[in-house]
Scaffold this active site. Structure first.
Site, PDB file in Angstrom:
ATOM      1  N   LYS A  84      -7.816  -1.067  16.982  1.00 23.92           N
ATOM      2  CA  LYS A  84      -8.265   0.327  16.925  1.00 23.92           C
ATOM      3  C   LYS A  84      -8.450   0.912  18.322  1.00 23.92           C
ATOM      4  O   LYS A  84      -8.285   2.109  18.515  1.00 23.92           O
ATOM      5  CB  LYS A  84      -9.544   0.462  16.089  1.00 23.92           C
ATOM      6  CG  LYS A  84      -9.285   0.242  14.605  1.00 23.92           C
ATOM      7  CD  LYS A  84     -10.272   0.942  13.703  1.00 23.92           C
ATOM      8  CE  LYS A  84      -9.858   0.777  12.244  1.00 23.92           C
ATOM      9  NZ  LYS A  84     -10.823   1.293  11.282  1.00 23.92           N
ATOM     10  N   LYS A 111       0.501  -4.103   7.671  1.00 24.06           N
ATOM     11  CA  LYS A 111      -0.148  -3.901   6.368  1.00 24.06           C
ATOM     12  C   LYS A 111      -0.102  -2.413   5.997  1.00 24.06           C
ATOM     13  O   LYS A 111      -0.073  -1.546   6.869  1.00 24.06           O
ATOM     14  CB  LYS A 111      -1.583  -4.429   6.381  1.00 24.06           C
ATOM     15  CG  LYS A 111      -2.591  -3.571   7.094  1.00 24.06           C
ATOM     16  CD  LYS A 111      -4.010  -3.935   6.665  1.00 24.06           C
ATOM     17  CE  LYS A 111      -4.972  -2.877   7.186  1.00 24.06           C
ATOM     18  NZ  LYS A 111      -6.278  -2.897   6.641  1.00 24.06           N
ATOM     19  N   LYS A 150      -4.400   3.169   4.875  1.00 18.66           N
ATOM     20  CA  LYS A 150      -4.635   4.546   4.460  1.00 18.66           C
ATOM     21  C   LYS A 150      -4.650   5.503   5.637  1.00 18.66           C
ATOM     22  O   LYS A 150      -4.510   6.697   5.461  1.00 18.66           O
ATOM     23  CB  LYS A 150      -5.909   4.664   3.623  1.00 18.66           C
ATOM     24  CG  LYS A 150      -7.205   4.242   4.280  1.00 18.66           C
ATOM     25  CD  LYS A 150      -8.346   4.580   3.343  1.00 18.66           C
ATOM     26  CE  LYS A 150      -9.390   3.492   3.233  1.00 18.66           C
ATOM     27  NZ  LYS A 150     -10.086   3.184   4.477  1.00 18.66           N
TER      28      LYS A 150
HETATM   29  P1  ATP Z   1      -7.880   2.080   7.766  1.00 21.33           P
HETATM   30  O1  ATP Z   1      -6.414   2.358   7.806  1.00 21.33           O
HETATM   31  O2  ATP Z   1      -8.743   3.308   7.722  1.00 21.33           O
HETATM   32  O3  ATP Z   1      -8.369   1.029   8.716  1.00 21.33           O
HETATM   33  P2  ATP Z   1      -7.456   0.418   5.454  1.00 21.33           P
HETATM   34  O4  ATP Z   1      -6.428   1.037   4.570  1.00 21.33           O
HETATM   35  O5  ATP Z   1      -7.068  -0.743   6.267  1.00 21.33           O
HETATM   36  O6  ATP Z   1      -8.149   1.517   6.340  1.00 21.33           O
HETATM   37  P3  ATP Z   1     -10.123  -0.388   4.782  1.00 21.33           P
HETATM   38  O7  ATP Z   1     -11.108   0.680   4.475  1.00 21.33           O
HETATM   39  O8  ATP Z   1     -10.183  -1.040   6.116  1.00 21.33           O
HETATM   40  O9  ATP Z   1      -8.656   0.098   4.508  1.00 21.33           O
HETATM   41  O10 ATP Z   1     -10.185  -1.516   3.693  1.00 21.33           O
HETATM   42  C1  ATP Z   1     -10.753  -1.442   2.423  1.00 21.33           C
HETATM   43  C2  ATP Z   1     -10.486  -2.710   1.684  1.00 21.33           C
HETATM   44  O11 ATP Z   1      -9.109  -2.749   1.299  1.00 21.33           O
HETATM   45  C3  ATP Z   1     -10.717  -3.985   2.491  1.00 21.33           C
HETATM   46  O12 ATP Z   1     -11.273  -4.979   1.651  1.00 21.33           O
HETATM   47  C4  ATP Z   1      -9.350  -4.363   2.947  1.00 21.33           C
HETATM   48  O13 ATP Z   1      -9.246  -5.732   3.209  1.00 21.33           O
HETATM   49  C5  ATP Z   1      -8.499  -3.925   1.763  1.00 21.33           C
HETATM   50  N1  ATP Z   1      -7.143  -3.584   2.198  1.00 21.33           N
HETATM   51  C6  ATP Z   1      -6.804  -2.586   3.033  1.00 21.33           C
HETATM   52  N2  ATP Z   1      -5.474  -2.529   3.206  1.00 21.33           N
HETATM   53  C7  ATP Z   1      -4.961  -3.540   2.446  1.00 21.33           C
HETATM   54  C8  ATP Z   1      -3.633  -4.012   2.198  1.00 21.33           C
HETATM   55  N3  ATP Z   1      -2.581  -3.440   2.747  1.00 21.33           N
HETATM   56  N4  ATP Z   1      -3.471  -5.051   1.368  1.00 21.33           N
HETATM   57  C9  ATP Z   1      -4.538  -5.628   0.783  1.00 21.33           C
HETATM   58  N5  ATP Z   1      -5.799  -5.237   0.978  1.00 21.33           N
HETATM   59  C10 ATP Z   1      -6.027  -4.206   1.792  1.00 21.33           C
END
Ligand code: ATP
Ligand code: LTN
Length: 331
Positions: A113, A195, A198
């Site tokens: 980040k 990965k 969002k």
């Molecule tokens: P950001 O992009 O804002 O960092 P993110 O999409 O990575 O967000 P988080 O809010 O960090 O999402 O994660 C919420 C939950 O979803 C966590 O438990 C994380 O491990 C899970 N998660 C996020 N992205 C994935 C993915 N691509 N596959 C599986 N689990 C995920």
């Protein structure tokens, strides 16, 4: 016998993707009957990256509606907004004094980040895992279901808990990460090495959002990158196809072997259509229930108010104990 405790949270920092659903919320739904569950909307974590205030407010309610629409029962679980319970920030401060700067700066997410938001490497970004430790430890969680990317943070929470217990006496339950198989890591449809996230907004076809309508879902899967060759099967040399198979199994509820058998002899085009249709079928009823909850807000608000009260009660008990252990005077 007392039930074990589960704690998890998602940040209202963007539209949720099928990665969040597969790696997080879907698993929580299965856990709620067996455990005492606390599920939070981590708005305090979200502001470590700049947010538009009106958007953050809107997304917070939307995420609450989505939790419920996905099957989280707000009467069985404690569903609440993190910033409604001041004990999170208060415990975070104490835990900061039990965390080394070296530990925090080694966290992969902090490094990622910092690179991504080079113009805003704020203290909160580095303190993020300590706040997360406070979340988990306040509720004496035994298990923390998260996607693989958050495992390192839960391990830091364990280290902090053990360090505090060692110095001040048994206070915290030492939590364990619960990384469930399948859906633990859904990759971007445009780049299987990353990965699905969002906050990725550069390439609109990379992430499938839980709010995407059927046509959008089908279009994104149609454009998903595949690999050379034409066989639908798992393999290290086939990261794109393997990711799509993974998504299919997660949404269909089948095993990798069953999926490979089903698609033997099927071309990439038809395969991608089948994955898209399966995902869209799962999303449709979720979207409908979420819209209903947001239209009749009173019901949703009452769940969050009751969640806040239940969470605050549990959190206050732990915080009082911590304050006593560190030597804060009280009349
Ligand atoms: P950001 O992009 O804002 O960092 P993110 O999409 O990575 O967000 P988080 O809010 O960090 O999402 O994660 C919420 C939950 O979803 C966590 O438990 C994380 O491990 C899970 N998660 C996020 N992205 C994935 C993915 N691509 N596959 C599986 N689990 C995920
Ligand atoms: N950092 C997590 C969200 C989160 C969390 C938590 C997860 C905040 N507090 C406590 C588990 C336990 C994320 O981005 N997924």
């Amino acid at each position: 016998m007392e039930k074990k405790i589960i704690y998890s949270a998602v940040q209202p920092s963007g539209n949720l993707t099928i990665g969040n659903y597969a790696g997080a919320i879907r698993n929580w739904v299965r856990l709620q009957s067996e455990y005492d569950c606390f599920f939070a909307i981590a708005d305090m974590h979200a502001i470590t990256v700049r947010q538009d205030p009106a958007e953050l407010r809107r997304r917070t309610l939307e995420l609450a509606a989505l939790y419920i629409a996905c099957g989280i029962d707000p009467e069985k679980c404690v569903l609440y907004v993190q910033s409604h319970v001041p004990a999170h920030a208060e415990l975070c401060w104490v835990l900061n004094t039990f965390t080394y700067v070296g530990e925090a700066s080694r966290m992969t997410q902090f490094k990622d980040k910092s690179q991504k938001h080079a113009d805003n490497i704020n203290m909160g970004l580095m303190d993020y895992p300590v706040l997360m430790a406070a979340d988990i430890l306040l509720y004496k969680a035994d298990f923390v279901p998260v996607g693989a990317d958050q495992k390192q943070h839960v391990e830091l929470a364990r280290d902090i808990a053990m360090r505090f217990n060692g110095r001040c006496g048994e206070t915290f339950t030492v939590p364990e990460p619960l990384i469930l198989k399948g859906g633990a890591r859904i990759a971007s449809l445009q780049d299987p090495a990353h990965k699905m996230s969002k906050s990725e907004t550069e390439n609109p076809n990379a992430s499938v959002f839980l709010s995407d309508d059927r046509d959008t879902v089908l279009r994104k899967f149609k454009r998903a990158v595949t690999d050379s060759g034409n066989e639908v099967r798992y393999g290290e040399e086939k990261p794109g196809v393997s990711n799509l198979l993974n998504i299919y199994c997660t949404f269909k509820g089948c095993t990798p072997e069953e999926a490979e058998r089903e698609f033997a002899g099927v071309g990439y085009g038809d395969f991608k259509l089948a994955v898209g249709e399966t995902v869209a079928d799962v999303l449709a009823p979720i979207q409908k229930e979420k819209a209903r909850l947001l239209a009749e807000k009173d019901e949703l608000v009452s769940y969050l108010v009751s969640g806040r009260e239940r969470a605050a009660y549990a959190a206050r008990k732990t915080l009082s104990k911590v304050y006593r252990k560190v030597g804060f005077w009280k009349e």
